[in-house]
Design a protein around this motif. Structure first.
Motif, PDB file in Angstrom:
ATOM      1  N   THR A  91      -1.688 -18.126 -20.005  1.00 54.02           N
ATOM      2  CA  THR A  91      -1.653 -16.154 -19.441  1.00 54.02           C
ATOM      3  C   THR A  91      -0.642 -16.056 -18.395  1.00 54.02           C
ATOM      4  O   THR A  91      -0.099 -14.970 -17.959  1.00 54.02           O
ATOM      5  CB  THR A  91      -2.495 -16.156 -18.999  1.00 54.02           C
ATOM      6  OG1 THR A  91      -3.162 -16.700 -18.392  1.00 54.02           O
ATOM      7  CG2 THR A  91      -3.579 -15.698 -20.576  1.00 54.02           C
ATOM      8  N   GLN A 126      -9.160 -12.391 -23.241  1.00 55.34           N
ATOM      9  CA  GLN A 126      -7.391 -12.667 -22.481  1.00 55.34           C
ATOM     10  C   GLN A 126      -6.230 -12.891 -23.594  1.00 55.34           C
ATOM     11  O   GLN A 126      -5.216 -11.783 -22.891  1.00 55.34           O
ATOM     12  CB  GLN A 126      -8.050 -13.917 -21.526  1.00 55.34           C
ATOM     13  CG  GLN A 126      -8.635 -13.476 -20.187  1.00 55.34           C
ATOM     14  CD  GLN A 126      -8.482 -14.462 -19.576  1.00 55.34           C
ATOM     15  OE1 GLN A 126      -8.640 -15.801 -19.836  1.00 55.34           O
ATOM     16  NE2 GLN A 126      -8.618 -14.458 -18.002  1.00 55.34           N
ATOM     17  N   VAL A 146      -5.483  -9.741 -25.342  1.00 55.19           N
ATOM     18  CA  VAL A 146      -4.826  -8.811 -24.150  1.00 55.19           C
ATOM     19  C   VAL A 146      -3.821  -9.095 -24.240  1.00 55.19           C
ATOM     20  O   VAL A 146      -3.065  -8.042 -24.536  1.00 55.19           O
ATOM     21  CB  VAL A 146      -5.707  -8.201 -23.254  1.00 55.19           C
ATOM     22  CG1 VAL A 146      -5.067  -7.520 -22.057  1.00 55.19           C
ATOM     23  CG2 VAL A 146      -7.606  -8.375 -23.568  1.00 55.19           C
ATOM     24  N   TYR A 195       1.293  -9.585 -19.250  1.00 62.44           N
ATOM     25  CA  TYR A 195      -0.985  -9.157 -19.339  1.00 62.44           C
ATOM     26  C   TYR A 195      -1.043  -8.708 -17.810  1.00 62.44           C
ATOM     27  O   TYR A 195      -2.507  -8.020 -17.931  1.00 62.44           O
ATOM     28  CB  TYR A 195      -0.973 -11.313 -19.155  1.00 62.44           C
ATOM     29  CG  TYR A 195      -2.316 -11.525 -19.321  1.00 62.44           C
ATOM     30  CD1 TYR A 195      -2.778 -10.970 -20.086  1.00 62.44           C
ATOM     31  CD2 TYR A 195      -2.611 -11.852 -17.105  1.00 62.44           C
ATOM     32  CE1 TYR A 195      -4.623 -11.507 -19.254  1.00 62.44           C
ATOM     33  CE2 TYR A 195      -3.831 -12.369 -17.476  1.00 62.44           C
ATOM     34  CZ  TYR A 195      -4.855 -12.039 -18.023  1.00 62.44           C
ATOM     35  OH  TYR A 195      -5.770 -12.410 -18.384  1.00 62.44           O
ATOM     36  N   ARG A 196      -0.348  -8.570 -16.590  1.00 60.80           N
ATOM     37  CA  ARG A 196      -0.834  -8.566 -15.631  1.00 60.80           C
ATOM     38  C   ARG A 196      -0.432  -6.387 -16.051  1.00 60.80           C
ATOM     39  O   ARG A 196      -1.214  -5.469 -15.484  1.00 60.80           O
ATOM     40  CB  ARG A 196       0.602  -8.207 -14.617  1.00 60.80           C
ATOM     41  CG  ARG A 196       0.001  -9.852 -14.220  1.00 60.80           C
ATOM     42  CD  ARG A 196       1.038 -10.559 -13.342  1.00 60.80           C
ATOM     43  NE  ARG A 196       0.536 -11.503 -12.524  1.00 60.80           N
ATOM     44  CZ  ARG A 196       1.680 -12.624 -11.526  1.00 60.80           C
ATOM     45  NH1 ARG A 196       2.807 -11.749 -11.354  1.00 60.80           N
ATOM     46  NH2 ARG A 196       0.927 -13.588 -11.225  1.00 60.80           N
ATOM     47  N   ASN A 209      -3.630  -5.772 -17.860  1.00 60.25           N
ATOM     48  CA  ASN A 209      -5.067  -5.043 -17.734  1.00 60.25           C
ATOM     49  C   ASN A 209      -4.639  -3.753 -17.077  1.00 60.25           C
ATOM     50  O   ASN A 209      -5.989  -3.216 -16.457  1.00 60.25           O
ATOM     51  CB  ASN A 209      -4.481  -6.403 -16.977  1.00 60.25           C
ATOM     52  CG  ASN A 209      -5.568  -7.561 -17.342  1.00 60.25           C
ATOM     53  OD1 ASN A 209      -6.679  -7.197 -17.654  1.00 60.25           O
ATOM     54  ND2 ASN A 209      -4.233  -8.852 -17.617  1.00 60.25           N
ATOM     55  N   GLU A 210      -3.841  -3.642 -15.736  1.00 62.28           N
ATOM     56  CA  GLU A 210      -3.473  -2.645 -15.294  1.00 62.28           C
ATOM     57  C   GLU A 210      -3.793  -1.307 -15.848  1.00 62.28           C
ATOM     58  O   GLU A 210      -4.428  -0.750 -15.512  1.00 62.28           O
ATOM     59  CB  GLU A 210      -2.195  -2.702 -14.457  1.00 62.28           C
ATOM     60  CG  GLU A 210      -2.188  -1.095 -13.439  1.00 62.28           C
ATOM     61  CD  GLU A 210      -0.545  -1.693 -12.943  1.00 62.28           C
ATOM     62  OE1 GLU A 210       0.128  -0.634 -13.198  1.00 62.28           O
ATOM     63  OE2 GLU A 210      -0.354  -2.389 -12.701  1.00 62.28           O
ATOM     64  N   GLU A 232      -7.552  -0.602 -16.819  1.00 60.06           N
ATOM     65  CA  GLU A 232      -8.522  -0.866 -15.768  1.00 60.06           C
ATOM     66  C   GLU A 232      -8.061   0.915 -15.188  1.00 60.06           C
ATOM     67  O   GLU A 232      -9.117   1.394 -14.556  1.00 60.06           O
ATOM     68  CB  GLU A 232      -7.832  -1.583 -13.905  1.00 60.06           C
ATOM     69  CG  GLU A 232      -8.455  -3.087 -14.656  1.00 60.06           C
ATOM     70  CD  GLU A 232      -8.275  -3.315 -13.222  1.00 60.06           C
ATOM     71  OE1 GLU A 232      -6.842  -3.784 -12.618  1.00 60.06           O
ATOM     72  OE2 GLU A 232      -8.647  -4.961 -13.542  1.00 60.06           O
ATOM     73  N   ARG A 236      -4.582 -13.043 -12.081  1.00 58.18           N
ATOM     74  CA  ARG A 236      -4.297 -11.643 -12.975  1.00 58.18           C
ATOM     75  C   ARG A 236      -3.950 -11.317 -12.044  1.00 58.18           C
ATOM     76  O   ARG A 236      -3.304 -10.034 -12.352  1.00 58.18           O
ATOM     77  CB  ARG A 236      -6.359 -11.229 -12.841  1.00 58.18           C
ATOM     78  CG  ARG A 236      -6.485 -10.287 -13.761  1.00 58.18           C
ATOM     79  CD  ARG A 236      -7.386 -10.335 -14.191  1.00 58.18           C
ATOM     80  NE  ARG A 236      -7.949  -9.475 -15.047  1.00 58.18           N
ATOM     81  CZ  ARG A 236      -9.075  -8.036 -15.106  1.00 58.18           C
ATOM     82  NH1 ARG A 236      -8.477  -7.584 -13.308  1.00 58.18           N
ATOM     83  NH2 ARG A 236      -8.898  -6.795 -15.324  1.00 58.18           N
ATOM     84  N   GLU A 237      -4.576 -10.242 -10.945  1.00 57.86           N
ATOM     85  CA  GLU A 237      -3.497  -9.180  -9.779  1.00 57.86           C
ATOM     86  C   GLU A 237      -2.998  -9.500  -9.295  1.00 57.86           C
ATOM     87  O   GLU A 237      -1.806  -8.689  -8.968  1.00 57.86           O
ATOM     88  CB  GLU A 237      -4.686  -8.953  -9.262  1.00 57.86           C
ATOM     89  CG  GLU A 237      -5.597  -8.521  -9.675  1.00 57.86           C
ATOM     90  CD  GLU A 237      -7.123  -8.263  -8.929  1.00 57.86           C
ATOM     91  OE1 GLU A 237      -8.214  -7.820  -8.849  1.00 57.86           O
ATOM     92  OE2 GLU A 237      -6.370  -8.544  -6.913  1.00 57.86           O
TER      93      GLU A 237
END
Length: 585
Positions: free
Chosen positions: A126, A166, A169, A198-199, A202-203, A206, A382-383
């Motif tokens: 990722t 993952q 996503v 990827y980031r 996820n952002e 959320e 991830r972040e």
């Protein structure tokens, strides 16, 4: 010589115990106490004394008196000290050790005929590898190297997790967001460019409103279901993302170096039907239950059930991992998996499931490791707040270069090193320091990486050991510059090597094959790292106390042979750890 001498000790000790009519089970042959000038010791008297109701020291003395070593090549005498039976080396032991260590393959054991698989790293594709996970490729690669030195045919595999949520996503995000929506990549490399998607994904999941998230989750589920249904389109969509990221990750790993013989994709075990086959056999087990909209194994030794099939018919990572491990058992004599401590429960459940499926899991071994941190705090890929492995390696090279340049400036003589030489040394020392600092510590202990410790040229570090190789190389080069011929394996008299410092250095060199054996048997490469410290200390004592080039001819030849034996031994020991051995520093 060490291994041959140990077999002599074992044979003679067994014979002595038989003559004394003492039991010989659990025969112990170990390192002698520090204050005993022997090469082997046995504490077998402890056990025997407790069984026969006698004093351990008296039993040890009795065994020593009964042991016959007259026909031994490498053991000259036997004695006792307290509860220990101690075995002392012959002159041939010292001579043959120095001769054996002239061989460039010294430390490599006889072929076992075993094919061993080492699976390590297997980080989700990722984005960049971060420093917290750096322990996996370093330990995994070192284990593979040690196993090869121990005579095994080793294959190094990276298990590519390309079928989980993952990756789904990641694929959805890559297809959803535009380049204009993303920040600039941190590096000009595909994994750094792709991780932005990827980031961003996820952002979005959320922070977006519920309707947008629900729509996105439906697309993500569609990708997962398509993979499990062996749909070609879903597979191609995921492969585009994974195959773009992996080459960049591989380049980072090669810097360590951590090399792989093959990359095995998780989807392979979906597409060939192995996962479906595992699911059907798991359902047929007595402990299989359908609860909470999922198929699970109610394993008796675990509080938490093992879920292997979701209600929508999609498999889980562990299900596919079961298929992968069945393939391992079918194709290899032994298999080693290096995994983080957060996977310990999953790994134990997997072992139990394999046994329920009728497999002998004895050939399967796991090495768990704890995390690597920097003093600044924790890390998270991830972040996007973590410190990537590339950053650490770049900093290591810069720090090493500064140290090398400072040392050159402090010297009165001209080392005649070019900029390319300094670059090479900085790369070898810097990255070697990172790798050595990590591999030299027990895997289960957490590490806070510190520059002062890793780049310490004086003790307990890669530069300290690497400098021994460079110093040996320098002595041999200086001899050549003075037209002093280096002796061949039979062109020196080992009897000239009679000082305590020389004898201790030879003892340490002799032990190298046994440390390889120990590290391979226990899957603990830090055993070899500890050995390199012993070797460096023994050589430094020899270097302080024994003149080499200015000695008389016979002594000089013998000491040059000992320097060459040290050079080869330290080079191979470092190689077993994956740490370079510079010719100059």
């Amino acid at each position: 010589m060490f291994l041959s001498a140990r077999e002599e000790v074992r044979s003679e000790l067994e014979a002595a115990l038989a003559r004394l009519e003492y039991p010989d089970s659990d025969l112990s042959i170990e390192r002698p106490p520090d204050d005993i000038d022997a090469v082997f010791a046995s504490s077998v008297a402890f056990r025997i004394a407790s069984e026969v109701g006698s004093d351990p020291a008296a039993v040890a003395a009795e065994i020593a008196d009964e042991t016959e070593v007259e026909t031994c090549e490498y053991i000259d005498a036997v004695g006792s000290h307290g509860p220990y039976v101690n075995f002392f080396p012959s002159e041939r032991y010292f001579a043959d050790t120095v001769r054996a260590a002239q061989d460039g393959d010294y430390g490599t054991l006889e072929p076992t005929g075993d094919e061993v698989l080492v699976e390590h790293t297997s980080a989700n594709p990722t984005g960049p590898i971060h420093i917290g996970r750096a322990r996996n490729p370093i330990i995994g690669d070192a284990i593979a190297r040690v196993l090869r030195y121990a005579g095994n045919d080793v294959e190094r595999q990276y298990y590519v997790n390309d079928a989980g949520r993952q990756i789904a996503v990641f694929t959805w995000a890559y297809e959803t967001f535009d380049e204009a929506d993303l920040p600039e990549p941190e590096r000009d490399s595909p994994e750094y460019e792709m991780v932005r998607y990827y980031r961003k994904g996820n952002e979005f999941l959320e922070e977006a409103d519920s309707e947008e998230v629900e729509a996105a989750e439906a697309e993500i589920r569609e990708i997962l279901q398509g993979l499990d249904a062996n749909d070609d389109e879903a597979y191609e969509r995921v492969s585009e993302v994974v195959d773009t990221v992996l080459p960049g990750m591989r380049r980072t790993l090669e810097r360590l170096p951590a090399e792989f013989d093959s990359f095995v994709k998780e989807t392979r075990f979906i597409r060939n039907g192995a996962t479906d086959d595992v699911v059907e056999r798991l359902k047929a087990l007595d402990c299989a239950v359908y609860e909470d909209d999922a198929w699970q194994l109610d394993l008796p030794d675990f509080e938490k059930n093992l879920v292997f099939l979701r209600s929508d018919g999609t498999s889980l990572y562990t299900t596919r991992d079961l298929a992968y491990h069945e393939w391992k058992l079918e194709n290899f004599d032994e298999s080693v998996t290096v995994v983080g401590e957060d996977h310990e429960l999953q790994a134990r459940q997997l072992g139990s499931a394999l046994e329920l499926l009728g497999h002998d899991t004895a050939p399967l071994s796991r090495v768990h490791y704890s995390w690597v941190n920097l003093p600044e705090g924790g890390m998270s890929t991830r972040e996007g707040t973590g410190i990537d492995l590339d950053d650490l390696l770049d900093e290591a090279v810069e720090q090493a270069r500064a140290e090398v340049e400072e040392r050159l400036a402090d010297r009165s003589r001209d080392d005649d090193l070019s900029e390319s030489d300094i670059d090479r040394i900085a790369e070898q020392v810097g990255i070697g320091a990172v790798r050595y600092d990590i591999v030299s510590q027990q895997p289960t202990k957490g590490i806070t990486f510190e520059w002062d410790r890793a780049l310490d040229f004086e003790a307990q570090s890669a530069p300290y050991v690497q400098y021994i190789h460079a110093r040996c190389h320098g002595i041999l080069d200086e001899a050549e510059g003075q037209d002093i011929a280096l002796p061949g394996a039979d062109e020196f008299d080992a009897g000239e090597l009679s000082t305590d410092a020389e004898r201790e250095l030879i003892r340490v060199i002799a032990a190298f094959p046994s440390r390889i054996e120990e590290a391979a048997d226990q899957l603990r490469p830090h055993v070899v790292a500890t050995y390199t410290q012993d070797l460096a200390e023994a050589f430094n004592a020899f270097y302080r106390e024994c003149q080499v080039l200015s000695a008389d001819d016979d002594t000089r030849r013998a000491r040059l042979a000992l320097v060459e034996a040290t050079r080869i031994t330290v080079a191979n020991a470092l190689d077993a750890l994956g740490v370079p051995a510079p010719e100059s520093m």
